[in-house]
Scaffold this motif. Structure first.
Motif, PDB file in Angstrom:
ATOM      1  N   ASN A 148      34.065   2.340  64.299  1.00  0.00           N
ATOM      2  CA  ASN A 148      33.056   1.735  65.153  1.00  0.00           C
ATOM      3  C   ASN A 148      31.677   2.071  64.586  1.00  0.00           C
ATOM      4  O   ASN A 148      31.292   3.232  64.511  1.00  0.00           O
ATOM      5  N   LEU A 149      30.927   1.038  64.177  1.00  0.00           N
ATOM      6  CA  LEU A 149      29.589   1.212  63.609  1.00  0.00           C
ATOM      7  C   LEU A 149      28.479   0.817  64.572  1.00  0.00           C
ATOM      8  O   LEU A 149      27.314   0.833  64.190  1.00  0.00           O
ATOM      9  N   LYS A 150      28.802   0.458  65.798  1.00  0.00           N
ATOM     10  CA  LYS A 150      27.809  -0.154  66.686  1.00  0.00           C
ATOM     11  C   LYS A 150      26.587   0.713  66.946  1.00  0.00           C
ATOM     12  O   LYS A 150      25.475   0.230  66.911  1.00  0.00           O
ATOM     13  N   GLU A 151      26.735   1.960  67.257  1.00  0.00           N
ATOM     14  CA  GLU A 151      25.605   2.822  67.595  1.00  0.00           C
ATOM     15  C   GLU A 151      25.213   3.738  66.440  1.00  0.00           C
ATOM     16  O   GLU A 151      24.524   4.726  66.637  1.00  0.00           O
ATOM     17  N   SER A 152      25.628   3.430  65.229  1.00  0.00           N
ATOM     18  CA  SER A 152      25.362   4.319  64.105  1.00  0.00           C
ATOM     19  C   SER A 152      24.031   3.996  63.439  1.00  0.00           C
ATOM     20  O   SER A 152      23.498   2.902  63.561  1.00  0.00           O
ATOM     21  N   TYR A 153      23.507   4.990  62.746  1.00  0.00           N
ATOM     22  CA  TYR A 153      22.247   4.846  62.022  1.00  0.00           C
ATOM     23  C   TYR A 153      22.239   5.824  60.852  1.00  0.00           C
ATOM     24  O   TYR A 153      23.127   6.674  60.732  1.00  0.00           O
ATOM     25  N   ILE A 154      21.219   5.715  60.006  1.00  0.00           N
ATOM     26  CA  ILE A 154      21.095   6.573  58.836  1.00  0.00           C
ATOM     27  C   ILE A 154      20.008   7.605  59.108  1.00  0.00           C
ATOM     28  O   ILE A 154      18.921   7.265  59.566  1.00  0.00           O
ATOM     29  N   LYS A 155      20.296   8.878  58.817  1.00  0.00           N
ATOM     30  CA  LYS A 155      19.363   9.961  59.086  1.00  0.00           C
ATOM     31  C   LYS A 155      19.085  10.743  57.810  1.00  0.00           C
ATOM     32  O   LYS A 155      19.981  10.934  56.990  1.00  0.00           O
ATOM     33  N   ASP A 156      17.857  11.214  57.667  1.00  0.00           N
ATOM     34  CA  ASP A 156      17.445  12.027  56.528  1.00  0.00           C
ATOM     35  C   ASP A 156      17.565  13.500  56.909  1.00  0.00           C
ATOM     36  O   ASP A 156      16.909  13.969  57.829  1.00  0.00           O
ATOM     37  N   ILE A 157      18.425  14.227  56.191  1.00  0.00           N
ATOM     38  CA  ILE A 157      18.562  15.668  56.387  1.00  0.00           C
ATOM     39  C   ILE A 157      18.411  16.331  55.025  1.00  0.00           C
ATOM     40  O   ILE A 157      19.261  16.152  54.146  1.00  0.00           O
ATOM     41  N   LYS A 158      17.326  17.058  54.838  1.00  0.00           N
ATOM     42  CA  LYS A 158      17.024  17.759  53.588  1.00  0.00           C
ATOM     43  C   LYS A 158      17.068  16.814  52.383  1.00  0.00           C
ATOM     44  O   LYS A 158      17.737  17.077  51.378  1.00  0.00           O
ATOM     45  N   ASN A 159      16.391  15.692  52.482  1.00  0.00           N
ATOM     46  CA  ASN A 159      16.299  14.674  51.422  1.00  0.00           C
ATOM     47  C   ASN A 159      17.655  14.118  51.002  1.00  0.00           C
ATOM     48  O   ASN A 159      17.849  13.713  49.854  1.00  0.00           O
ATOM     49  N   GLU A 160      18.603  14.119  51.902  1.00  0.00           N
ATOM     50  CA  GLU A 160      19.896  13.460  51.706  1.00  0.00           C
ATOM     51  C   GLU A 160      20.097  12.498  52.868  1.00  0.00           C
ATOM     52  O   GLU A 160      19.608  12.733  53.970  1.00  0.00           O
ATOM     53  N   LEU A 161      20.825  11.429  52.622  1.00  0.00           N
ATOM     54  CA  LEU A 161      21.063  10.438  53.665  1.00  0.00           C
ATOM     55  C   LEU A 161      22.445  10.646  54.270  1.00  0.00           C
ATOM     56  O   LEU A 161      23.429  10.820  53.542  1.00  0.00           O
ATOM     57  N   TRP A 162      22.514  10.609  55.589  1.00  0.00           N
ATOM     58  CA  TRP A 162      23.756  10.836  56.326  1.00  0.00           C
ATOM     59  C   TRP A 162      23.980   9.699  57.307  1.00  0.00           C
ATOM     60  O   TRP A 162      23.037   9.205  57.923  1.00  0.00           O
ATOM     61  N   LEU A 163      25.224   9.308  57.471  1.00  0.00           N
ATOM     62  CA  LEU A 163      25.622   8.324  58.465  1.00  0.00           C
ATOM     63  C   LEU A 163      25.909   9.064  59.769  1.00  0.00           C
ATOM     64  O   LEU A 163      26.788   9.931  59.813  1.00  0.00           O
ATOM     65  N   VAL A 164      25.159   8.734  60.816  1.00  0.00           N
ATOM     66  CA  VAL A 164      25.246   9.436  62.095  1.00  0.00           C
ATOM     67  C   VAL A 164      25.663   8.445  63.176  1.00  0.00           C
ATOM     68  O   VAL A 164      25.196   7.311  63.203  1.00  0.00           O
ATOM     69  N   GLY A 165      26.546   8.877  64.055  1.00  0.00           N
ATOM     70  CA  GLY A 165      26.903   8.064  65.208  1.00  0.00           C
ATOM     71  C   GLY A 165      28.064   7.114  64.990  1.00  0.00           C
ATOM     72  O   GLY A 165      28.455   6.408  65.908  1.00  0.00           O
ATOM     73  N   SER A 166      28.616   7.080  63.804  1.00  0.00           N
ATOM     74  CA  SER A 166      29.787   6.219  63.589  1.00  0.00           C
ATOM     75  C   SER A 166      31.029   6.964  64.076  1.00  0.00           C
ATOM     76  O   SER A 166      31.089   8.189  64.026  1.00  0.00           O
ATOM     77  N   ARG A 167      31.994   6.226  64.541  1.00  0.00           N
ATOM     78  CA  ARG A 167      33.204   6.837  65.085  1.00  0.00           C
ATOM     79  C   ARG A 167      34.414   6.338  64.315  1.00  0.00           C
ATOM     80  O   ARG A 167      34.665   5.135  64.249  1.00  0.00           O
ATOM     81  N   ILE A 168      35.155   7.287  63.728  1.00  0.00           N
ATOM     82  CA  ILE A 168      36.428   6.973  63.070  1.00  0.00           C
ATOM     83  C   ILE A 168      37.511   7.685  63.870  1.00  0.00           C
ATOM     84  O   ILE A 168      37.606   8.913  63.847  1.00  0.00           O
ATOM     85  N   ASP A 169      38.301   6.919  64.612  1.00  0.00           N
ATOM     86  CA  ASP A 169      39.371   7.504  65.418  1.00  0.00           C
ATOM     87  C   ASP A 169      40.536   7.897  64.523  1.00  0.00           C
ATOM     88  O   ASP A 169      40.928   7.136  63.641  1.00  0.00           O
ATOM     89  N   PRO A 170      41.117   9.086  64.737  1.00  0.00           N
ATOM     90  CA  PRO A 170      42.235   9.512  63.901  1.00  0.00           C
ATOM     91  C   PRO A 170      43.505   8.709  64.195  1.00  0.00           C
ATOM     92  O   PRO A 170      43.720   8.260  65.320  1.00  0.00           O
ATOM     93  N   VAL A 171      44.305   8.526  63.165  1.00  0.00           N
ATOM     94  CA  VAL A 171      45.587   7.849  63.342  1.00  0.00           C
ATOM     95  C   VAL A 171      46.572   8.808  64.003  1.00  0.00           C
ATOM     96  O   VAL A 171      46.359  10.020  64.047  1.00  0.00           O
ATOM     97  N   LYS A 172      47.667   8.263  64.511  1.00  0.00           N
ATOM     98  CA  LYS A 172      48.627   9.063  65.280  1.00  0.00           C
ATOM     99  C   LYS A 172      49.391  10.071  64.428  1.00  0.00           C
ATOM    100  O   LYS A 172      49.753  11.137  64.901  1.00  0.00           O
ATOM    101  N   PHE A 173      49.641   9.752  63.167  1.00  0.00           N
ATOM    102  CA  PHE A 173      50.587  10.527  62.384  1.00  0.00           C
ATOM    103  C   PHE A 173      49.957  11.554  61.445  1.00  0.00           C
ATOM    104  O   PHE A 173      50.592  11.986  60.494  1.00  0.00           O
ATOM    105  N   ILE A 174      48.719  12.003  61.705  1.00  0.00           N
ATOM    106  CA  ILE A 174      48.143  13.022  60.828  1.00  0.00           C
ATOM    107  C   ILE A 174      48.576  14.408  61.286  1.00  0.00           C
ATOM    108  O   ILE A 174      48.867  14.634  62.456  1.00  0.00           O
ATOM    109  N   ASN A 175      48.618  15.367  60.349  1.00  0.00           N
ATOM    110  CA  ASN A 175      49.098  16.711  60.651  1.00  0.00           C
ATOM    111  C   ASN A 175      48.049  17.575  61.322  1.00  0.00           C
ATOM    112  O   ASN A 175      48.359  18.391  62.171  1.00  0.00           O
TER     113      ASN A 175
END
Length: 151
Positions: A42-69
């Protein structure tokens, strides 16, 4: 190479004027890649943020799949680092520091086996610009419906 879109941010089309686009890699964990393959993003409420001169994707949601350990230690809302050239990072940071500009994610897609994020430098729209964009989208949707019924 053939690319397949995973998710797109339709909100960016109505709320911003998109000026310049960039393609960035993402620093992901293994379970996130598996989840992206299943389209759990889900990218709807996500944005790009500057943290220590690096770019980070903030607010995106990746739901985990059922079969991960590793069920514990999984954070679907964690910050994800963007992988760009130094010139591109400087250009984006300069644009973000300017008044009225921001950087928004537009879509996430596969390029071969790599997940890529398309970013855009954007300026906010005024209310009358938003109304005009929505009106054009409505007209185009009505045209498509009319053509569908005609065939």
């Amino acid at each position: 190479m053939n690319s397949k879109t995973i998710a797109s941010n339709k909100k960016a089309r109505f709320d911003y004027f998109l000026d310049e686009t960039f393609v960035a890699g993402l620093l992901l964990e293994g379970w996130e890649v598996k989840s992206l393959r299943e389209g759990k993003l889900n990218l709807k409420e996500s944005y790009i943020k500057d943290i220590k001169n690096e770019l980070w994707l903030v607010g995106s949601r990746i739901d985990p799949v059922k079969f991960i350990n590793q069920k514990e230690g999984v954070d679907p809302l964690r910050f994800r680092k963007l992988l760009l050239n130094k010139k591109e990072v400087k250009k984006i940071l300069f644009a973000i520091s300017a008044k009225g500009q921001t950087c928004v994610p537009v879509k996430l897609f596969w390029k071969g086996t790599l997940a890529k994020l398309e970013l855009a430098l954007a300026r906010g729209k005024k209310n009358y610009d938003k109304k005009a964009s929505k009106k054009i989208a409505d007209i185009n949707r009505d045209k498509e419906r009319a053509l569908k019924n005609f065939k």
